[in-house]
Structures are given as structure tokens and as C-alpha cells.
Design a protein around this motif. Structure first.
Motif, PDB file in Angstrom:
ATOM      1  N   MET A  27       0.811  -1.215   0.000  1.00 50.06           N
ATOM      2  CA  MET A  27       0.000   0.000   0.000  1.00 50.06           C
ATOM      3  C   MET A  27       0.843   1.263   0.000  1.00 50.06           C
ATOM      4  O   MET A  27       0.306   2.363   0.160  1.00 50.06           O
ATOM      5  CB  MET A  27      -0.909  -0.012   1.225  1.00 50.06           C
ATOM      6  N   ASP A  28       2.167   1.114  -0.120  1.00 54.09           N
ATOM      7  CA  ASP A  28       3.066   2.277  -0.083  1.00 54.09           C
ATOM      8  C   ASP A  28       2.924   3.065   1.226  1.00 54.09           C
ATOM      9  O   ASP A  28       3.059   4.291   1.255  1.00 54.09           O
ATOM     10  CB  ASP A  28       2.811   3.203  -1.283  1.00 54.09           C
ATOM     11  N   HIS A  29       2.661   2.357   2.307  1.00 50.57           N
ATOM     12  CA  HIS A  29       2.517   2.998   3.612  1.00 50.57           C
ATOM     13  C   HIS A  29       3.876   3.377   4.189  1.00 50.57           C
ATOM     14  O   HIS A  29       4.846   2.623   4.073  1.00 50.57           O
ATOM     15  CB  HIS A  29       1.791   2.063   4.586  1.00 50.57           C
ATOM     16  N   GLU A  30       3.888   4.521   4.867  1.00 55.75           N
ATOM     17  CA  GLU A  30       5.131   4.945   5.502  1.00 55.75           C
ATOM     18  C   GLU A  30       5.404   4.159   6.790  1.00 55.75           C
ATOM     19  O   GLU A  30       6.543   3.865   7.115  1.00 55.75           O
ATOM     20  CB  GLU A  30       5.077   6.441   5.855  1.00 55.75           C
ATOM     21  N   PHE A  48       8.304  -0.213  15.889  1.00 50.78           N
ATOM     22  CA  PHE A  48       7.655   0.380  14.739  1.00 50.78           C
ATOM     23  C   PHE A  48       8.652   1.209  13.946  1.00 50.78           C
ATOM     24  O   PHE A  48       9.754   1.497  14.424  1.00 50.78           O
ATOM     25  CB  PHE A  48       6.417   1.191  15.126  1.00 50.78           C
ATOM     26  N   SER A  49       8.232   1.569  12.732  1.00 51.61           N
ATOM     27  CA  SER A  49       9.121   2.285  11.828  1.00 51.61           C
ATOM     28  C   SER A  49       8.313   3.290  11.031  1.00 51.61           C
ATOM     29  O   SER A  49       7.251   2.976  10.506  1.00 51.61           O
ATOM     30  CB  SER A  49       9.793   1.292  10.867  1.00 51.61           C
ATOM     31  N   TYR A  50       8.826   4.524  10.946  1.00 53.55           N
ATOM     32  CA  TYR A  50       8.136   5.572  10.194  1.00 53.55           C
ATOM     33  C   TYR A  50       8.687   5.740   8.791  1.00 53.55           C
ATOM     34  O   TYR A  50       8.110   6.460   7.982  1.00 53.55           O
ATOM     35  CB  TYR A  50       8.255   6.916  10.917  1.00 53.55           C
ATOM     36  N   ASP A  51       9.819   5.130   8.540  1.00 55.70           N
ATOM     37  CA  ASP A  51      10.425   5.340   7.228  1.00 55.70           C
ATOM     38  C   ASP A  51      11.507   4.294   7.046  1.00 55.70           C
ATOM     39  O   ASP A  51      11.918   3.634   8.015  1.00 55.70           O
ATOM     40  CB  ASP A  51      11.003   6.752   7.142  1.00 55.70           C
ATOM     41  N   SER A  96       0.691   7.955   6.951  1.00 55.67           N
ATOM     42  CA  SER A  96       0.922   9.012   7.942  1.00 55.67           C
ATOM     43  C   SER A  96      -0.197  10.021   7.880  1.00 55.67           C
ATOM     44  O   SER A  96      -0.469  10.585   6.825  1.00 55.67           O
ATOM     45  CB  SER A  96       2.260   9.713   7.673  1.00 55.67           C
ATOM     46  N   GLY A  97      -0.858  10.265   8.992  1.00 50.91           N
ATOM     47  CA  GLY A  97      -1.966  11.207   9.043  1.00 50.91           C
ATOM     48  C   GLY A  97      -1.569  12.470   9.779  1.00 50.91           C
ATOM     49  O   GLY A  97      -0.899  12.414  10.802  1.00 50.91           O
ATOM     50  N   ARG A  98      -2.000  13.606   9.255  1.00 50.50           N
ATOM     51  CA  ARG A  98      -1.683  14.872   9.920  1.00 50.50           C
ATOM     52  C   ARG A  98      -2.791  15.326  10.850  1.00 50.50           C
ATOM     53  O   ARG A  98      -2.559  16.014  11.826  1.00 50.50           O
ATOM     54  CB  ARG A  98      -1.421  15.953   8.878  1.00 50.50           C
ATOM     55  N   ILE A  99      -4.035  14.978  10.505  1.00 50.11           N
ATOM     56  CA  ILE A  99      -5.150  15.472  11.312  1.00 50.11           C
ATOM     57  C   ILE A  99      -5.861  14.369  12.067  1.00 50.11           C
ATOM     58  O   ILE A  99      -6.775  14.620  12.819  1.00 50.11           O
ATOM     59  CB  ILE A  99      -6.165  16.235  10.440  1.00 50.11           C
ATOM     60  N   ARG A 100      -5.455  13.146  11.868  1.00 46.54           N
ATOM     61  CA  ARG A 100      -6.048  12.070  12.636  1.00 46.54           C
ATOM     62  C   ARG A 100      -5.092  10.889  12.589  1.00 46.54           C
ATOM     63  O   ARG A 100      -4.179  10.850  11.783  1.00 46.54           O
ATOM     64  CB  ARG A 100      -7.399  11.661  12.072  1.00 46.54           C
TER      65      ARG A 100
ATOM     66  N   GLY B  97       2.428  13.499  17.808  1.00 47.09           N
ATOM     67  CA  GLY B  97       3.451  12.593  18.314  1.00 47.09           C
ATOM     68  C   GLY B  97       3.505  11.289  17.553  1.00 47.09           C
ATOM     69  O   GLY B  97       3.294  11.244  16.354  1.00 47.09           O
ATOM     70  N   ALA B  98       3.741  10.223  18.247  1.00 47.04           N
ATOM     71  CA  ALA B  98       4.093   8.964  17.622  1.00 47.04           C
ATOM     72  C   ALA B  98       2.960   8.314  16.843  1.00 47.04           C
ATOM     73  O   ALA B  98       3.197   7.516  15.953  1.00 47.04           O
ATOM     74  CB  ALA B  98       4.626   7.991  18.668  1.00 47.04           C
ATOM     75  N   GLN B  99       1.723   8.626  17.174  1.00 39.80           N
ATOM     76  CA  GLN B  99       0.559   8.020  16.521  1.00 39.80           C
ATOM     77  C   GLN B  99       0.520   6.520  16.635  1.00 39.80           C
ATOM     78  O   GLN B  99      -0.125   5.847  15.849  1.00 39.80           O
ATOM     79  CB  GLN B  99       0.477   8.417  15.044  1.00 39.80           C
ATOM     80  N   LYS B 100       1.228   5.958  17.581  1.00 39.51           N
ATOM     81  CA  LYS B 100       1.132   4.513  17.743  1.00 39.51           C
ATOM     82  C   LYS B 100      -0.121   4.194  18.536  1.00 39.51           C
ATOM     83  O   LYS B 100      -0.505   4.915  19.448  1.00 39.51           O
ATOM     84  CB  LYS B 100       2.374   3.971  18.434  1.00 39.51           C
TER      85      LYS B 100
END
Lengths: 115, 113
Positions: A27-30, A48-51, A96-100, B97-100
């Protein structure tokens, strides 16, 4: 259709072995996550990993490491498997969500037994 | 430190009646909550979510209620159907923040015909 694929449904390993659990998302998720599920304890976050090449410890990282060399792939490594690592392991991804908070998409899980 | 708690490990409800699953949280930074449903041998699937700016969110037979002052949320399923039999997890997260996601222990719901 969204897909998170875990390489094995069932694994049986011996104490002290090095174990690799693989997860791939299309899904090309970050963001990618590894949880373990144990009765009475729910889902607990391991790493976990963000990138790509980035990793963060979750709530129970001891005895585990991770690798994210490509965006779509996140590997969980048990350096020296122990019996208390017998569990259901669940991989998940999200954008990655900015508002939720974006919802997680989970794989089907790997039931690992360490003897 | 269990930040999200589901104090009922199991719940049994008759088909057609209302199922109410409860969840409490302690982390006041949480401002987004999600419910997941899990069948055996499958990964959890997203069911419904609610932001802290709301106190109710509805999607078909599923409604989630949030009481911020009590740090409590509940999932209502009405009418309950046999296919609703599963383990339900609630989860909380902070948008900043982390959103986990932090998950509760889960509640096993059984719908009896």
C-alpha cells in the motif's frame, strides 16, 4: 485491495535459534509495526518504523530487533529465541496522518512456538 | 501500566439483542480511539473510530460512545448477529506525536442464536 503479507502462518523453533519474521505491504505505507498478541494481554507493540532505515522501540522491545531496508518490507528478528517469546506476532502498516490517526492494516499473523 | 483496559474478557449476547463492549483509558493525551474486530487465525480489522471532539460516532449497526470526563468508551452493536462473534479490541492514540496505537486486552463476544 489492501494487503499486508506475513511470510509464515506457523513457525516452530528451538530455544536459542535466531528467528526472522517477514512482513510485506503493498500500500506504499510509511508506517509499519510489529505487535504480539497474548491471551489476557491484548496486542502489545514491539517495534515500529516511520520510514526506511528508521526504527523506534515500542512497549516490549527486549529480545527483539527489526530491519527496514525497503519501504514495503519490515522484518522482526528474535536474536536468541526463548520460550517466553512463544506468541502470535502481528505485522501492521498505516499511512501518515496529519489530522487524525490513520487506521492500521494487519497481516494474518504468525503463530510462533519456541520449544 | 495498562493505558487501555477492557475489563470484561468475555461477553455472551443473544442474537438480535444489543451488545455493549466497554473500554477505559488512563492516558489523557489520547484523542483518537479505534475499535478492531478479530476472528481466529486472522489479523484484526478496523471497525469504527472516534475523535475526542465527538462523543458519538455511528456506522450502521455499530455505534461508539466517548465519555472524556470518565475516560470511558463503549461500542454498541444492535442488533447483534452471529457473524459478530469475535474478539474486539479498543485502542487509543494521540494525534500529535508517535501516533502509535495502544490496545486493550480484548473482549471475546459470543452471539448465541
Amino acid at each position: 485491495d489492501v494487503k499486508v503479507t506475513q511470510s509464515s502462518r506457523y513457525l516452530v523453533k528451538r530455544t536459542g535459534e535466531k528467528v526472522f519474521l517477514e512482513c510485506v505491504q503493498d500500500m506504499d505505507h510509511e508506517n509499519m509495526f510489529w505487535y504480539r498478541q497474548d491471551p489476557g494481554l491484548g496486542l502489545r507493540l514491539i517495534y515500529f518504523s516511520y520510514d526506511v532505515k528508521m526504527k523506534e522501540k515500542g512497549d516490549i522491545p527486549e529480545g527483539y530487533s527489526v530491519s527496514r531496508e525497503k519501504k514495503e518490507r519490515f522484518s522482526l528478528i528474535l536474536e536468541s529465541a526463548s520460550t517466553n517469546q512463544t506468541s502470535m506476532y502481528l505485522c501492521a502498516s498505516s499511512s501518515s496522518g496529519r489530522i487524525r490517526v490513520e487506521k492500521l492494516f494487519f497481516g494474518s499473523g504468525t503463530q510462533l512456538s519456541v520449544l | 501500566d495498562q493505558q487501555v483496559k477492557q475489563n470484561s474478557p468475555s461477553l455472551s449476547v443473544q442474537e438480535g439483542r444489543i451488545s455493549i463492549l466497554n473500554c477505559d483509558y488512563t492516558n489523557s493525551m489520547f484523542d483518537y480511539f479505534l475499535w478492531y474486530k478479530k476472528y481466529p487465525a486472522e489479523g484484526p480489522t478496523f471497525l469504527i473510530s472516534i475523535s475526542s471532539i465527538k462523543d458519538k460516532n455511528e456506522d450502521g449497526r455499530f455505534t461508539v460512545f466517548l465519555n472524556k470526563s470518565a475516560k470511558h468508551l463503549s461500542l454498541h452493536i444492535v442488533p447483534s448477529q452471529p457473524g459478530d462473534s469475535a474478539v474486539y479490541f479498543c485502542a487509543g492514540a494521540a494525534i500529535q506525536g508517535a501516533q502509535k496505537l495502544v490496545f486493550g486486552q480484548g473482549t471475546r463476544l459470543t452471539i448465541n442464536p
